[in-house]
Design an enzyme around this catalytic site. Structure first.
Site, PDB file in Angstrom:
ATOM      1  N   GLU A  49       3.490  -0.221   9.483  1.00 22.40           N
ATOM      2  CA  GLU A  49       4.194   1.066   9.435  1.00 22.40           C
ATOM      3  C   GLU A  49       3.463   2.183  10.163  1.00 22.40           C
ATOM      4  O   GLU A  49       3.488   3.325   9.744  1.00 22.40           O
ATOM      5  CB  GLU A  49       4.522   1.464   7.982  1.00 22.40           C
ATOM      6  N   HIS A 273       1.460   2.717  -0.352  1.00 24.40           N
ATOM      7  CA  HIS A 273       0.880   1.417  -0.718  1.00 24.40           C
ATOM      8  C   HIS A 273      -0.629   1.632  -0.877  1.00 24.40           C
ATOM      9  O   HIS A 273      -1.143   2.668  -0.456  1.00 24.40           O
ATOM     10  CB  HIS A 273       1.049   0.400   0.411  1.00 24.40           C
TER      11      HIS A 273
END
Ligand SMILES: *[C@@H]1O[C@H](CO)[C@@H](O)[C@H](O)[C@H]1NC(C)=O
Length: 285
Positions: A49, A273
């Site tokens: 990402e 995360h």
């Protein structure tokens, strides 16, 4: 002779658009991530990402004195978001773009535009051929009515096949990334069984007295967690993995821990995360 290889993976949640389309606090988080990696003793870093190649250029340039080798896996319109930084020489790279990856007309989901891939970087680690894979599978938006489940399952199968067929001449194989799949899911077993991989988190030799449950996303102690998610997953989810295969040389997993959790001296976290790192002892001769 023996030596250690220390590897870390993190889904950075770095969509380079203004909030609310993009990711909150992106610039600050990426800056602090660079600081953390600069001070760390990781040999290999895989990130997911990092949707903007400009962000990748900044990260790799700022860390070039620590990680002289780096590669961004190109794909789709926006880039695959996956990349690797390494202290060891990247000898070659290869990328496989999953055949099924969401729908083009689902403009509200970024997945199709990103062109999800598995990237392979072959490293020369003190004369050994080490295959590092990094991937990010299609997101799960609604577990009860998961329109993209067949996509994620076929991606898991392609990932496992790709890994199996491209890693045969390697001495050591490590797969990292955000699978968007939980350990009880079919996709998890497809990947682990077909590609003959061990889950480093489950195989970790010691928990160092820590009571960390290994959840990597949607954790209650992460400032970016959607509170709504916590009703169903009060502890978060384990969807980011380091999996490995021991090849011809003797490989021993020394530790596997979550990391890159809280930014020192800040109220922010590095991402929505947290990171996962694994240290391997490699014995040769
Ligand atoms: C997120 O950051 C806060 C503040 O530093 C910290 O208390 C918390 O443990 C962090 N959570 C995770 C999952 O890293």
């Amino acid at each position: 002779m023996s030596f250690f290889v220390n590897l870390v993976t993190l889904n950075c949640w770095a969509i380079a658009q203004p909030w609310p389309f993009g990711s909150k606090d992106r610039k600050e988080r990426l800056k602090r991530l660079v600081d953390a990696l600069e001070e760390s003793d990781y040999d290999i870093v895989t990130l997911q990402e990092i949707w903007s190649e400009k962000d990748f250029d900044k990260i790799s340039t700022n860390l070039a004195h620590v990680y002289p080798y780096s590669h961004y896996f190109h794909s789709g319109f926006t880039g695959s978001g996956t990349c690797i930084l390494s202290k060891y020489m990247i000898v070659s790279t290869l990328v496989h773009r999953y055949s099924l990856n969401g729908f083009a007309h689902h403009i509200h989901r970024g997945d199709w535009f990103g062109g999800k891939v598995v990237g392979l970087a072959e490293l020369n680690v003190k004369g050994l051929r080490v295959a590092i894979y990094t991937t990010h599978l299609h997101a799960e938006y609604n577990r009860d009515n998961d329109l993209y489940l067949p996509h994620r399952i076929s991606q898991a199968f392609e990932l496992a096949q790709f890994l199996d067929h491209t890693s045969r001449s390697s001495d050591f194989v490590i797969l990292t990334g955000d699978f968007n799949i939980e350990p009880e899911d079919l996709g998890y077993h497809i990947i682990a069984k077909i590609a003959n991989l061990e889950d480093a988190w489950l195989k970790r030799p010691s928990t160092h007295g820590s009571n960390d449950n290994g959840m990597t996303c949607d954790r209650p102690d992460n400032c970016y967690t959607n509170k709504h998610q916590l009703k169903r997953w009060p502890e978060g989810k384990r969807i980011d993995y380091i999996m490995y295969q021991s090849g011809k040389k003797h490989i021993e997993l020394v530790e596997c821990l979550t990391c890159l959790d809280k930014i020192p001296g800040s109220k922010l976290n590095y991402s929505d995360h947290i990171g996962l790192h694994a240290k391997f002892k490699i014995s040769t001769g």
